[in-house]
Design an enzyme around this catalytic site. Structure first.
Site, PDB file in Angstrom:
ATOM      1  N   ASP A  27       1.588   6.315   5.887  1.00  0.00           N
ATOM      2  CA  ASP A  27       0.587   5.387   5.361  1.00  0.00           C
ATOM      3  C   ASP A  27       1.059   4.663   4.109  1.00  0.00           C
ATOM      4  OD1 ASP A  27      -1.815   4.193   5.930  1.00  0.00           O
ATOM      5  OD2 ASP A  27      -3.015   5.586   4.741  1.00  0.00           O
TER       6      ASP A  27
ATOM      7  N   ARG B 176      -7.596  -0.483   1.183  1.00  0.00           N
ATOM      8  CA  ARG B 176      -8.093  -1.736   0.611  1.00  0.00           C
ATOM      9  C   ARG B 176      -8.563  -1.554  -0.835  1.00  0.00           C
ATOM     10  NH1 ARG B 176     -12.379  -2.117   5.354  1.00  0.00           N
ATOM     11  NH2 ARG B 176     -10.557  -1.126   6.302  1.00  0.00           N
TER      12      ARG B 176
ATOM     13  N   LYS C  57     -10.273  12.542   8.836  1.00  0.00           N
ATOM     14  CA  LYS C  57      -9.678  12.179  10.118  1.00  0.00           C
ATOM     15  C   LYS C  57      -9.627  13.401  11.027  1.00  0.00           C
ATOM     16  CE  LYS C  57      -6.421   8.785   8.150  1.00  0.00           C
ATOM     17  NZ  LYS C  57      -6.859   7.567   8.838  1.00  0.00           N
TER      18      LYS C  57
ATOM     19  N   LYS D 220       0.842  -1.203   0.000  1.00  0.00           N
ATOM     20  CA  LYS D 220       0.000   0.000   0.000  1.00  0.00           C
ATOM     21  C   LYS D 220       0.874   1.248   0.000  1.00  0.00           C
ATOM     22  CE  LYS D 220      -3.102   2.577   3.092  1.00  0.00           C
ATOM     23  NZ  LYS D 220      -3.778   2.575   4.416  1.00  0.00           N
TER      24      LYS D 220
ATOM     25  N   ASP E 252     -12.209   6.775   4.184  1.00  0.00           N
ATOM     26  CA  ASP E 252     -10.984   6.539   4.947  1.00  0.00           C
ATOM     27  C   ASP E 252     -10.609   5.060   4.969  1.00  0.00           C
ATOM     28  OD1 ASP E 252      -8.770   7.318   6.385  1.00  0.00           O
ATOM     29  OD2 ASP E 252      -9.782   7.262   8.330  1.00  0.00           O
TER      30      ASP E 252
ATOM     31  N   GLU F 142      -9.527   3.578   2.334  1.00  0.00           N
ATOM     32  CA  GLU F 142      -9.041   3.690   0.953  1.00  0.00           C
ATOM     33  C   GLU F 142      -7.944   2.700   0.623  1.00  0.00           C
ATOM     34  OE1 GLU F 142      -5.709   4.988   2.966  1.00  0.00           O
ATOM     35  OE2 GLU F 142      -7.783   5.516   3.396  1.00  0.00           O
TER      36      GLU F 142
END
Length: 497
Positions: free
Chosen positions: A288, A351, A277, A265, A347, A349
């Site tokens: 992330d 996946r 968030k 990812k 949020d 996102e």
């Protein structure tokens, strides 16, 4: 930096020499006892008074005051011999190197054989030593106009051992590769989102591919649109930065078969999108893309070690931003696989972009899949910050990955995916899948969703949301990115059957 030599006390001249001590009398009868005799029994007195201890993690610095030879002895406590493991030894070496870093030691030596047991041999100790050096002394360079201190490096480390020098040098090399590759991933994760966009991540991957002669391809937005990567494109809708699909191909066999797909990812910054968030949760969302960093770090190590495996690395890269064009809750999108997805949470996102990346990896030959992602806060609630969550559809594949994780000290714990979990991600009334069917079992929902795209392909999902970073300094490095899963993925690929 490393020099391997047999022990000869007449030739040992160093600023510092590290000697391992196990609890019990045996270790004191060896090299430690030899120096005790040379120093007139003073070391025995210090041991009796508790200044020198064999308890694991204790390090005592003794100035010898000898006119020649070793200036300082570092006695390193290893605890009970039967309890020493590779991971514990690595941590002890890390503590030693951080001690030397604080003292600004640039030259030192280690009596390697004093750190070995029947279960941790000289080759394993050498691997742990080299890996620990790079992990423990890592520092993110940062962006300050003036550095408070110059960069630290141990310029020379002599490793004394009775073992075969060529084998020890090979183990030191492998340990160095593991450590350096982990640090590369750390630096990527620590880099601010404005300085590491999807384009920057793609540029880094291209440089890596050229360095190691990988085949590579960077898919641009137009190609994604042509292919129908609706999930990745949806997440990117709110951004001014174009998305990238990074593809690296390492072929270690004559035929492109039994391909291991590593999918990471690559969300370079995550605001949460319209499911915004809160501020505290948005801080550090530069991290992330930890899954992408883990895959790139593993590819660096694979490039150095050249295992006889075929590996396809696929990284979907974008940020998740807000604008008039951003995707919204209740949108329905069509993924590369053709499956439609009802967006219940912008949020969730990660996946979505992994869905298209996994489909792409399968289309290009991946027969085994491992995805790595900072996917859910739910995995932190479930497992804390020292365990990576794992989900799978294949016992044999998972067991090989678990063995690699145990070998490298990167703890993973399996979470179940049941048929009821699959029913929940298929619960949309208007699309094939629901990207966020509720908070209950949140980490499992993320894994179950990704599993819908792995389908029958053997697959393991690794949720590193809790382990990708640490808030405190440790024996193996400072607070910040950990580079988690670089070593596990590398060990897995090396030993995969």
């Amino acid at each position: 930096m490393f020099t391997v030599k047999p022990w000869s006390s007449a030739e040992v001249v160093h600023e510092a020499l590290a000697i391992g001590l196990f609890e019990g009398k045996d270790s004191w009868s060896g090299l430690a006892g030899e120096y005790d005799s040379r120093l007139g029994g003073q070391l025995s007195n210090l041991r009796k008074e508790g200044d020198i201890s064999a308890k694991r993690g204790r390090i005592a610095t003794i100035h010898t005051m000898l006119p020649t030879g070793v200036k300082r002895l570092y006695f390193v406590g290893l605890g009970k011999k039967e309890e020493l493991t590779f991971e514990r030894l690595r941590e002890v070496f890390g503590k030693l190197f951080r001690t030397w870093k604080q003292a600004k030691r640039t030259e030192a030596a280690i009596a390697l054989d004093t750190f070995t047991t029947e279960t941790v041999d000289s080759n394993e100790a050498a691997h742990a030593l080299a890996e620990a050096y790079y992990l423990a002394t890592y520092e993110f360079p940062g962006y300050k106009q003036k550095k408070s201190e110059p960069d630290y490096a141990l310029e020379s480390l002599t490793v004394y051992t009775a073992a075969d020098a060529a084998e020890i040098e090979a183990s030191l090399f492998v340990g160095s590769v593991y450590g350096k590759a982990t640090n590369s991933a750390r630096t990527l994760v620590n880099t601010p989102g404005n300085l590491l966009t999807a384009s920057d991540l793609a540029d880094y991957a291209v440089e890596l591919a050229k360095r190691y002669d990988f085949d590579y391809e960077i898919l641009e937005k137009e190609e994604m649109e042509r292919l129908g990567m609706g999930a990745l494109l949806a997440v990117n809708q709110g951004s001014k930065q174009p998305p990238k699909l990074i593809v690296l191909k390492y072929q270690g066999k004559e035929q492109w078969e039994n391909v291991i797909g590593l999918v990471g990812k690559g969300v370079t910054f995550d605001t949460g999108g319209y499911c915004l968030k809160p501020r505290d949760s948005m801080i550090d969302m530069k991290t992330d893309m930890g899954g992408a960093a883990a895959v790139l770090g593993a590819m660096e190590a694979i490039g150095e070690l050249r295992p006889e495996q075929n590996v396809l690395a696929v990284i979907p890269a974008t940020d998740n931003m807000i604008s008039a064009e951003a995707f919204k809750p209740d949108d329905v999108i069509t993924s590369l696989s053709g499956k439609t997805i009802e967006v219940r949470n912008t949020d969730a996102e990660g996946r979505l972009i992994l869905a298209d990346a996994i489909t792409y990896a399968k289309q290009h030959g991946a027969r085994y899949l491992i995805d790595v992602a900072t996917l859910t806060g739910g995995v932190i609630v479930a497992l804390g910050t020292d365990k990576t969550g794992a989900m799978t559809n294949n016992e044999a594949l998972f067991e090989q990955l678990l063995e690699a994780s145990m070998e490298t000290g990167e703890f993973i714990w399996r979470l179940p995916i049941t048929e009821k979990d699959r029913e929940r991600v298929r619960s949309s009334k208007i699309a094939d899948l629901n990207n966020s069917p509720g908070r209950e079992g949140h980490a499992i929902m993320g894994g179950a969703f990704i599993g819908e795209f792995a389908e029958d392909t053997p697959w393991v999902h690794l949720d590193i949301a809790g382990t990708a970073t640490t808030k405190k300094d440790g024996d193996l490095g400072p607070a910040g990115a950990t580079g988690v899963m670089v070593r596990t993925l590398t060990a897995f690929v090396e030993r995969f059957e």
